[in-house]
Motif scaffolding. Structure first.
Motif, PDB file in Angstrom:
ATOM      1  N   GLN A 199       0.731  -1.090   0.050  1.00  0.00           N
ATOM      2  CA  GLN A 199       0.107   0.051  -0.008  1.00  0.00           C
ATOM      3  C   GLN A 199       0.914   1.278  -0.217  1.00  0.00           C
ATOM      4  OE1 GLN A 199      -3.762   0.363   2.342  1.00  0.00           O
ATOM      5  NE2 GLN A 199      -2.555   1.827   3.664  1.00  0.00           N
ATOM      6  N   ARG A 200       1.849   1.341   0.890  1.00  0.00           N
ATOM      7  CA  ARG A 200       2.761   2.489   0.825  1.00  0.00           C
ATOM      8  C   ARG A 200       3.417   2.674  -0.352  1.00  0.00           C
ATOM      9  NH1 ARG A 200       2.345   6.603   3.463  1.00  0.00           N
ATOM     10  NH2 ARG A 200       2.583   7.453   1.397  1.00  0.00           N
ATOM     11  N   ALA A 201       3.998   1.655  -1.150  1.00  0.00           N
ATOM     12  CA  ALA A 201       4.396   1.807  -2.475  1.00  0.00           C
ATOM     13  C   ALA A 201       3.522   2.518  -3.476  1.00  0.00           C
ATOM     14  CB  ALA A 201       4.956   0.709  -2.892  1.00  0.00           C
ATOM     15  N   ALA A 202       2.442   1.754  -3.294  1.00  0.00           N
ATOM     16  CA  ALA A 202       1.111   2.453  -4.399  1.00  0.00           C
ATOM     17  C   ALA A 202       0.977   3.884  -3.916  1.00  0.00           C
ATOM     18  CB  ALA A 202      -0.063   1.410  -4.112  1.00  0.00           C
ATOM     19  N   VAL A 203       0.981   4.247  -2.891  1.00  0.00           N
ATOM     20  CA  VAL A 203       0.637   5.701  -2.506  1.00  0.00           C
ATOM     21  C   VAL A 203       1.868   6.671  -3.036  1.00  0.00           C
ATOM     22  CG1 VAL A 203       0.574   7.214  -0.516  1.00  0.00           C
ATOM     23  CG2 VAL A 203      -0.872   5.281  -0.423  1.00  0.00           C
ATOM     24  N   ASP A 204       2.947   5.872  -2.753  1.00  0.00           N
ATOM     25  CA  ASP A 204       4.352   6.802  -3.172  1.00  0.00           C
ATOM     26  C   ASP A 204       4.263   7.181  -4.564  1.00  0.00           C
ATOM     27  OD1 ASP A 204       5.102   7.061  -0.548  1.00  0.00           O
ATOM     28  OD2 ASP A 204       6.573   5.414  -0.746  1.00  0.00           O
ATOM     29  N   ARG A 205       3.950   6.066  -5.141  1.00  0.00           N
ATOM     30  CA  ARG A 205       3.685   6.256  -6.654  1.00  0.00           C
ATOM     31  C   ARG A 205       2.870   7.056  -7.279  1.00  0.00           C
ATOM     32  NH1 ARG A 205       4.549   0.597  -6.533  1.00  0.00           N
ATOM     33  NH2 ARG A 205       2.376   0.263  -6.954  1.00  0.00           N
ATOM     34  N   TYR A 206       1.497   7.034  -6.640  1.00  0.00           N
ATOM     35  CA  TYR A 206       0.442   8.235  -6.746  1.00  0.00           C
ATOM     36  C   TYR A 206       1.134   9.466  -6.590  1.00  0.00           C
ATOM     37  CZ  TYR A 206      -3.994  10.208  -7.284  1.00  0.00           C
ATOM     38  OH  TYR A 206      -5.219  10.838  -7.823  1.00  0.00           O
ATOM     39  N   LEU A 207       1.795   9.938  -5.534  1.00  0.00           N
ATOM     40  CA  LEU A 207       2.242  11.065  -5.082  1.00  0.00           C
ATOM     41  C   LEU A 207       3.329  11.562  -6.211  1.00  0.00           C
ATOM     42  CD1 LEU A 207       0.594  10.461  -2.485  1.00  0.00           C
ATOM     43  CD2 LEU A 207       2.483  11.645  -1.285  1.00  0.00           C
ATOM     44  N   ALA A 208       4.189  10.712  -6.581  1.00  0.00           N
ATOM     45  CA  ALA A 208       5.145  10.980  -7.777  1.00  0.00           C
ATOM     46  C   ALA A 208       4.388  11.445  -8.989  1.00  0.00           C
ATOM     47  CB  ALA A 208       6.112   9.821  -7.756  1.00  0.00           C
ATOM     48  N   ALA A 209       3.464  10.717  -9.444  1.00  0.00           N
ATOM     49  CA  ALA A 209       2.693  10.770 -10.592  1.00  0.00           C
ATOM     50  C   ALA A 209       1.925  12.178 -10.369  1.00  0.00           C
ATOM     51  CB  ALA A 209       1.839   9.691 -11.007  1.00  0.00           C
ATOM     52  N   PHE A 210       1.424  12.475  -9.423  1.00  0.00           N
ATOM     53  CA  PHE A 210       0.578  13.751  -9.252  1.00  0.00           C
ATOM     54  C   PHE A 210       1.588  15.118  -8.998  1.00  0.00           C
ATOM     55  CE2 PHE A 210      -1.326  16.995  -6.749  1.00  0.00           C
ATOM     56  CZ  PHE A 210      -2.478  17.026  -7.108  1.00  0.00           C
ATOM     57  N   GLU A 211       2.849  15.057  -8.571  1.00  0.00           N
ATOM     58  CA  GLU A 211       3.632  16.082  -8.601  1.00  0.00           C
ATOM     59  C   GLU A 211       4.214  16.274  -9.898  1.00  0.00           C
ATOM     60  OE1 GLU A 211       6.688  15.429  -5.591  1.00  0.00           O
ATOM     61  OE2 GLU A 211       5.391  16.286  -3.902  1.00  0.00           O
ATOM     62  N   ALA A 212       4.427  15.197 -10.820  1.00  0.00           N
ATOM     63  CA  ALA A 212       4.541  15.334 -12.093  1.00  0.00           C
ATOM     64  C   ALA A 212       3.686  15.655 -13.122  1.00  0.00           C
ATOM     65  CB  ALA A 212       5.379  14.144 -12.621  1.00  0.00           C
ATOM     66  N   ALA A 213       2.422  15.794 -12.538  1.00  0.00           N
ATOM     67  CA  ALA A 213       1.150  15.843 -13.431  1.00  0.00           C
ATOM     68  C   ALA A 213       1.218  14.995 -14.658  1.00  0.00           C
ATOM     69  CB  ALA A 213       1.276  17.222 -13.963  1.00  0.00           C
ATOM     70  N   ASP A 214       1.671  13.735 -14.237  1.00  0.00           N
ATOM     71  CA  ASP A 214       1.693  12.521 -15.083  1.00  0.00           C
ATOM     72  C   ASP A 214       0.204  11.690 -15.118  1.00  0.00           C
ATOM     73  OD1 ASP A 214       1.876  10.264 -16.549  1.00  0.00           O
ATOM     74  OD2 ASP A 214       4.025  10.092 -15.970  1.00  0.00           O
ATOM     75  N   VAL A 215      -0.431  12.476 -16.012  1.00  0.00           N
ATOM     76  CA  VAL A 215      -1.809  11.683 -15.883  1.00  0.00           C
ATOM     77  C   VAL A 215      -2.070  10.321 -16.390  1.00  0.00           C
ATOM     78  CG1 VAL A 215      -4.417  11.701 -16.877  1.00  0.00           C
ATOM     79  CG2 VAL A 215      -3.308  13.950 -16.121  1.00  0.00           C
ATOM     80  N   PRO A 216      -1.373   9.691 -17.211  1.00  0.00           N
ATOM     81  CA  PRO A 216      -1.220   8.462 -17.636  1.00  0.00           C
ATOM     82  C   PRO A 216      -0.828   7.550 -16.437  1.00  0.00           C
ATOM     83  CG  PRO A 216      -0.468   9.529 -19.585  1.00  0.00           C
ATOM     84  CD  PRO A 216      -0.688  10.408 -18.598  1.00  0.00           C
TER      85      PRO A 216
END
Length: 318
Positions: A199-216
Motif C-alpha cells: 500500500q505504501r508503495a502504491a501511495v508513493d507512486r501516486y504522489l510522484a505521478a501527481f507532482e509530475a502531473a503525469d495523468v497516464p
C-alpha cells in the motif's frame, strides 16, 4: 441491607474523565460525521459528567461506560432533526462531463475527515470514510447501536442500559443496522493495514505521478471502478477514463509543478496538495485515499478551508 454508597468523583478525578477525551471524540465523530461537532460534543459530555459527579454510581457502570452513555445521548440529541452528512457519491449518479462547472453546494452538511494526528487513536477500518459515510445512512439510534456493539464491543445489556431500551430492541436494531451499513460501505476484506509495504508503495507512486502531473501514470494506478469526489462540490466521477480526464482539466487550470506532503486521515493514507502560486506553493486540498490490492479505489478531495485547518497544515510551502 444498607443501600450502596455512591462514590462521588472528586476534583482529581477530572484527570480520569479527560483521559477518555480521545476515544470519545472518535465516537462522536462516528456518530455525527463531523469532527468539529465531535469536539464540541465531547466538551459537553465532560462538562455534563463533572456536573453530575455526585450521582455517579460505580456499582452500576465503570466511568468509561458512564461517559459513553452521556456522549451517545448528547449525540442523539444533537442529531435530532438534522440531515445526514454525505459524500458526493452518496447523493446521485456519477458525472459524465469532466468539464462541468465546479460549483460548491454549501447547503449540504458534508461529511468531514478525521485528523488522526490530533488524537491518539487506533482508527483502522472503523474510521474509514466509506464506513462512516455508510453509517450516516442509518437512523441515529441504529447508528448508536451499531457503533456501541460492533466497534466498541459493549454487550447488548450495556447498550440497552445506555439507550434506556431493552436487549431485544438492541439486537433487532443491530441486525437492521449491520445489513444497511455492510451494503453501503462494501467489504473491507481486501483493505490492507496503513503501513503495509504494498500500500505504501502504491501511495508513493501516486504522489510522484501527481507532482509530475503525469495523468497516464495516475490512471495506471487506479482500480477499474475508482471514484474521485470533491466535497463541497457535489460532482463526482467513476472509472479511470473520467478520473484521468478530470485530472487533465485540473492541471490545465491550475498548472503543473504541484508539491505534496504526507498526512493521515480516518486511518487512511492521505496527502496535502499544494498548487504553485508565484514563488511559493499554496495549500489547495487534503486528499484521502482508499486502496485495495495495490490500486487506488477512491480519492476524496477536501478543499473547504475550515476542514483543512483541522489538520494543522501550513498554508504555504516553498
Amino acid at each position: 441491607m444498607a443501600a450502596p454508597t455512591i462514590r462521588r468523583l472528586r476534583h482529581h478525578d477530572r484527570v480520569e474523565l479527560d483521559a477518555h477525551r480521545s476515544e470519545l471524540t472518535v465516537h462522536c465523530y462516528r456518530m455525527t460525521g463531523s469532527f468539529q461537532d465531535a469536539e464540541d460534543l465531547v466538551q459537553e459530555t465532560l462538562l455534563r459528567a463533572w456536573n453530575a459527579r455526585d450521582r455517579y454510581d460505580p456499582t452500576r457502570a465503570s466511568v468509561r461506560t458512564w461517559l459513553y452513555r452521556i456522549a451517545t445521548n448528547a449525540c442523539l440529541t444533537a442529531l435530532d432533526g438534522r440531515a445526514r452528512r454525505p459524500l458526493p457519491s452518496g447523493l446521485g449518479a456519477p458525472g459524465d462531463d469532466p468539464g462541468a462547472p465546479l460549483a460548491p453546494a454549501p447547503d449540504v452538511p458534508w461529511l468531514q475527515p478525521f485528523p488522526d494526528g490530533r488524537y491518539d487513536v487506533d482508527a483502522r477500518t472503523e474510521l474509514r470514510l466509506a464506513w462512516v459515510a455508510a453509517v450516516q445512512l442509518l437512523p441515529a439510534r441504529q447508528r448508536a447501536v451499531l457503533i456501541l456493539r460492533d466497534v466498541l464491543a459493549f454487550t447488548a445489556a450495556e447498550v440497552a442500559e445506555q439507550l434506556d431500551t431493552t436487549v431485544a430492541a438492541v439486537n433487532s436494531a443491530l441486525q437492521r443496522a449491520r445489513s444497511t451499513a455492510t451494503v453501503a460501505a462494501g467489504s473491507a476484506d481486501t483493505l490492507r493495514e496503513p503501513d503495509d509495504p504494498r500500500q505504501r508503495a502504491a501511495v508513493d507512486r501516486y504522489l510522484a505521478a501527481f507532482e509530475a502531473a503525469d495523468v497516464p501514470a495516475l490512471v495506471g494506478l487506479l482500480a477499474e471502478d475508482a471514484v474521485l469526489e470533491m466535497p463541497p462540490v457535489a460532482l463526482w466521477f467513476r472509472g479511470p477514463e473520467a478520473y484521468g480526464a478530470f485530472m487533465e482539466r485540473i492541471f490545465r487550470l491550475r498548472g503543473t509543478g504541484w508539491l505534496t506532503r504526507p498526512a493521515r486521515a480516518n486511518g487512511q493514507p492521505a496527502f496535502a496538495a499544494y498548487a504553485r502560486e508565484g514563488g511559493q506553493h499554496r495549500l489547495h486540498s487534503l486528499q484521502v485515499l482508499d486502496l485495495a490490492d495495490g490500486r487506488i479505489t477512491r480519492n476524496t478531495v477536501f478543499t473547504d478551508p475550515a476542514t483543512l485547518r483541522a489538520f494543522d497544515l501550513p498554508e504555504t510551502i516553498r
